[in-house]
Write an enzyme that holds these catalytic residues in place. Structure first.
Site, short mmCIF file in Angstrom:
data_model
loop_
_atom_site.label_atom_id
_atom_site.label_comp_id
_atom_site.label_asym_id
_atom_site.label_seq_id
_atom_site.Cartn_x
_atom_site.Cartn_y
_atom_site.Cartn_z
N HIS A 47 0.86 -1.27 -0.02
CA HIS A 47 -0.05 0.10 -0.01
C HIS A 47 0.91 1.28 0.11
CE1 HIS A 47 -3.96 -2.19 1.89
NE2 HIS A 47 -3.11 -2.98 0.90
N GLU A 49 1.12 3.76 1.79
CA GLU A 49 1.49 4.11 3.03
C GLU A 49 2.67 3.31 3.62
OE1 GLU A 49 -1.86 3.47 2.25
OE2 GLU A 49 -2.99 4.32 3.60
N CYS A 77 -5.91 1.73 6.08
CA CYS A 77 -6.61 0.59 6.44
C CYS A 77 -6.04 0.12 7.88
CB CYS A 77 -6.38 -0.42 5.45
SG CYS A 77 -4.54 -1.16 5.06
N CYS A 80 -2.15 -0.29 7.56
CA CYS A 80 -1.23 0.82 7.42
C CYS A 80 -1.32 1.65 8.65
CB CYS A 80 -1.78 1.59 6.08
SG CYS A 80 -1.45 0.72 4.73
#
Length: 151
Positions: A47, A49, A77, A80
């Site tokens: 992801h 992040e 999420c 993260c």
């Protein structure tokens, strides 16, 4: 947030879910910027992040990003959010909320959990309309514009 939106657009152009993130140091300089790369890297943890946290730690030679700010186009999420807490990021600015998979204001609400060791300052809705529009357009194209809603 403009740079994060640029990263999200680049992710969409690569066929990735259009989420972008930028890590900014205490001096205001950009340390790392990237967009989702889960498909390209065959890595469900890639992801935006996570990528900028990893890159930021490598650039700075530390495991804690104390004093750093994270700009991300979509509410992080749970995975993260946990990484943001572990990295001790000072502030998180995010665009669109994510009722389906968010981990900050929705879903797991990681930073509200008693086992969360560090809670960053949170600022939401920054560039939210543009972030949401990117996501909606991306998923509408994937669905063949069936009209089904949801990010």
């Amino acid at each position: 947030m403009d740079r994060a939106l640029d990263e999200a657009r680049a992710a969409a152009a690569r066929g990735e879910v259009p989420v972008g993130a930028v890590l900014v140091g205490p001096d205001g300089a950009v340390i790392a910027a990237d967009g989702n790369r889960t498909r390209a890297g065959h890595d469900p943890t890639a992801h935006a992040e996570m990528l900028v946290i990893r890159a930021g730690c490598a650039v700075l030679g530390v495991e804690r990003l104390t004093g750093c700010d994270l700009y991300v186009t979509l509410e992080p999420c749970a995975m993260c959010a946990a990484a943001i807490s572990a990295a001790r990021v000072a502030r998180v600015y995010y665009g669109a909320g994510d009722p389906k998979s968010g981990g900050v204001a929705h879903g797991a609400r990681v930073f509200s959990h008693p086992q969360c060791h560090h809670v960053p300052e949170i600022y939401d809705g920054i560039g939210g309309a543009e972030s949401e529009a990117l996501l909606r357009a991306f998923f509408a194209a994937r669905r063949g514009a069936t009209g089904a809603e949801g990010i």
